[in-house]
Enzyme design. Structure first.
Site, PDB file in Angstrom:
ATOM      1  N   HIS A 120       8.915   4.823   4.250  1.00 45.78           N
ATOM      2  CA  HIS A 120      10.339   4.119   4.662  1.00 45.78           C
ATOM      3  C   HIS A 120      10.897   3.156   3.620  1.00 45.78           C
ATOM      4  O   HIS A 120      10.288   2.642   3.016  1.00 45.78           O
ATOM      5  CB  HIS A 120      10.435   4.009   6.021  1.00 45.78           C
ATOM      6  CG  HIS A 120       9.744   2.696   6.546  1.00 45.78           C
ATOM      7  ND1 HIS A 120       8.207   2.031   6.688  1.00 45.78           N
ATOM      8  CD2 HIS A 120      10.332   1.690   6.358  1.00 45.78           C
ATOM      9  CE1 HIS A 120       7.857   1.148   6.863  1.00 45.78           C
ATOM     10  NE2 HIS A 120       9.196   0.481   6.687  1.00 45.78           N
TER      11      HIS A 120
ATOM     12  N   HIS B  92      13.681  -1.244  -1.484  1.00 48.33           N
ATOM     13  CA  HIS B  92      12.258  -0.541  -2.099  1.00 48.33           C
ATOM     14  C   HIS B  92      11.504   0.259  -0.847  1.00 48.33           C
ATOM     15  O   HIS B  92      11.300   0.098   0.486  1.00 48.33           O
ATOM     16  CB  HIS B  92      11.126  -1.818  -2.369  1.00 48.33           C
ATOM     17  CG  HIS B  92      10.669  -2.406  -1.257  1.00 48.33           C
ATOM     18  ND1 HIS B  92      11.570  -3.409  -0.816  1.00 48.33           N
ATOM     19  CD2 HIS B  92       9.340  -2.437  -1.062  1.00 48.33           C
ATOM     20  CE1 HIS B  92      10.932  -4.511   0.449  1.00 48.33           C
ATOM     21  NE2 HIS B  92       9.623  -3.913   0.407  1.00 48.33           N
TER      22      HIS B  92
END
Length: 186
Positions: free
Chosen positions: A56, A138
């Site tokens: 995620h 990220h």
């Protein structure tokens, strides 16, 4: 002392149950599988790859909160316009200080930074202040990664179509995430 007599400390307040939560973008299974393959190619052999179902992009890590705070946190997500955009994951990075291998974007959409800022502002209105650090979008691919063998990757095009509020459950095998709420992009 009789068995039904109050004991010292019986009137002490009981801590409210808590849970660890965060707002995030959750990739489709196809994108998650591509990211997992990147991790397998780039991470050191002794690194701990993130499971496909846990990949995620965190927008706002809230941490441990009392369960009765969850409706107010969800209401923040309800008030936002979740952007529809494309995230080009076109670089691998390695943070040696915490041994993280990650996938990111050289030019992330401004909409994601704006969304992270709106979440942070909304959380402040209910008394939750996030750690003061810049938003670096990220996806963590591996932990305990002392080195990465590749930094150039074939870009992964992630069509962002909403976000989630996730609950983190930790045990000896690592973290397991439960999606508590989903929001669809406008």
């Amino acid at each position: 002392m009789p068995a039904d007599a109050p004991r010292p400390g019986d009137d002490a307040p009981v801590a409210a149950p808590t849970t660890r939560v965060f707002f995030a973008l959750w990739p489709s299974p196809a994108i998650a599988n591509r990211l997992h393959q990147l991790a397998r190619k780039a991470a050191a052999t002794d690194a701990r790859l993130m499971r496909v179902d846990t990949l995620h992009l965190t927008l706002a890590f809230i941490g441990d909160v009392a369960l009765d705070c969850l409706p107010a946190i969800e209401a923040i997500g309800d008030r936002l316009v979740w952007p529809r955009c494309t995230l080009h994951l076109d670089q691998l990075g390695h943070w040696p200080h915490n041994q993280i291998l990650w996938a990111g974007s050289q030019s992330p959409p401004d909409a994601l930074a704006n969304l992270a800022g709106e979440l942070s502002s909304g959380l402040q209105t209910i008394g939750i202040t996030l750690a003061a650090r810049p938003f670096v979008p990220h996806v963590t691919l591996a932990r305990r990664c002392r080195q990465a063998s590749a930094t150039v990757i074939e870009p992964v095009e992630w069509a962002v179509e909403g976000g989630v509020l996730a609950v983190s459950h930790r045990d000896a095998s690592g973290a397991r995430y439960e999606i508590r709420r989903r929001w669809t992009a406008a």
